[in-house]
Scaffold this motif. Sequence first.
Motif, short mmCIF file in Angstrom:
data_model
loop_
_atom_site.label_atom_id
_atom_site.label_comp_id
_atom_site.label_asym_id
_atom_site.label_seq_id
_atom_site.Cartn_x
_atom_site.Cartn_y
_atom_site.Cartn_z
N ASN A 74 9.02 26.62 -15.80
CA ASN A 74 9.78 25.37 -15.65
C ASN A 74 9.02 24.20 -16.25
O ASN A 74 9.61 23.32 -16.90
N LYS A 75 7.70 24.14 -16.02
CA LYS A 75 6.90 23.07 -16.60
C LYS A 75 6.90 23.16 -18.13
O LYS A 75 6.99 22.14 -18.83
N ASP A 78 10.34 21.91 -19.36
CA ASP A 78 10.44 20.45 -19.28
C ASP A 78 9.62 19.78 -20.38
O ASP A 78 10.04 18.76 -20.94
N HIS A 79 8.47 20.35 -20.69
CA HIS A 79 7.62 19.79 -21.74
C HIS A 79 8.30 19.91 -23.11
O HIS A 79 8.27 18.98 -23.91
N GLN A 81 11.55 20.11 -23.62
CA GLN A 81 12.71 19.22 -23.63
C GLN A 81 12.29 17.78 -23.90
O GLN A 81 13.00 17.03 -24.59
N ALA A 82 11.12 17.36 -23.37
CA ALA A 82 10.65 16.00 -23.58
C ALA A 82 10.26 15.76 -25.03
O ALA A 82 10.42 14.66 -25.56
#
Length: 351
Positions: A74-75, A78-79, A81-82
């Motif tokens: 998940n981390k 998210d990274h 996607q950012a």
Amino acid sequence: MSPKAERILERASKALVRERIHDKRRLLDANAKHGKNLHLWLSTKLSPSDWEFIDRITMATAESLLTQETERLNKKFDHLQARRPKAPAIDQKRVVVNLTDTEIDDSTRAVLSKGLNFAPAPHKIPIKDIIGGIAQAVRKVSHDVAEEIRNEVSTFLKKAKPPKANLKPSELSALRRLTRNKDITILPADKGNATVIMKTEDYRRKTLDLLDDAAYRILPRDPTESITKRKFELIKKSNIPEEISRNLRPPAPAPPRMNGLPKIHKDDFEEHALISAPLRPKYFYRYVDDTFVIWPHRVDTLKPFLDHMNSRHPSIQFTMESEKEGRLPFLDILVQRKEDESLSHKIELTL
């Protein structure tokens, strides 16, 4: 890097990702089978109390590892996607071109701006369609490969859940209205990625105009059967390998279907504007920025026609000058209307 090279790289990257996913699924399936066999073997070798203790410790360890791995992924997601650049906002007025005389609402425009390749998410998994498609696709592969594909599809369908809705309720309603409306035709433009809405009547008329060309003629009967028969004879007489010749023989040959693609670039602006006008001129001639129009309708309908032409594009605006006493200057020519309604002209030279 050229745009074509970027597209090739993107397709190759996605293909590699899909292959990695398939490989991981195969490994997970193999591990699941191995774990099941080990589970059965240990249950026969250990005492009930020892087996219960080991099973409890194993389950706790597996849940802990699953939690840690889920948090890590998940981390990572998210990274990624950012870091992903945001796509520029789509100008819906450019990607959706309305050639009808009816305004479309925001929901309809939003649906059409997604493009004609957009697929609304289904409410349920089309299991029968998927199985039928797989059965058709695996006919040309070996039995073992076909069986492996069927097993993977069966495993996937058992776990599959319907996807989340990708349309708002208002957009879904707009899509249903468009589907029911037989008076309009929606199709891609001849250039670019625009979606065009036009009257079905106008689409048919323009298509028939294309068929008036001498290159087309009406055949006495459908030649598909005779052409297919001749093709099969040539394939049979050739030295083409059976595997290739099998693919050259279509199971259900059919003649091609013709469809027209509307032009939306500025050179054809007046054509699109005239098609969608409530009343049309008898003649409409243009030279650069000057137009000459013969209007066969009442004089009081000229102003609405001018307003219609000026509403089609914000950067293209017309002004109007009507004839006076049967005379109208156009460029360096004075056009005169005679008593019998025919036209004459006189060249005006300015020294």
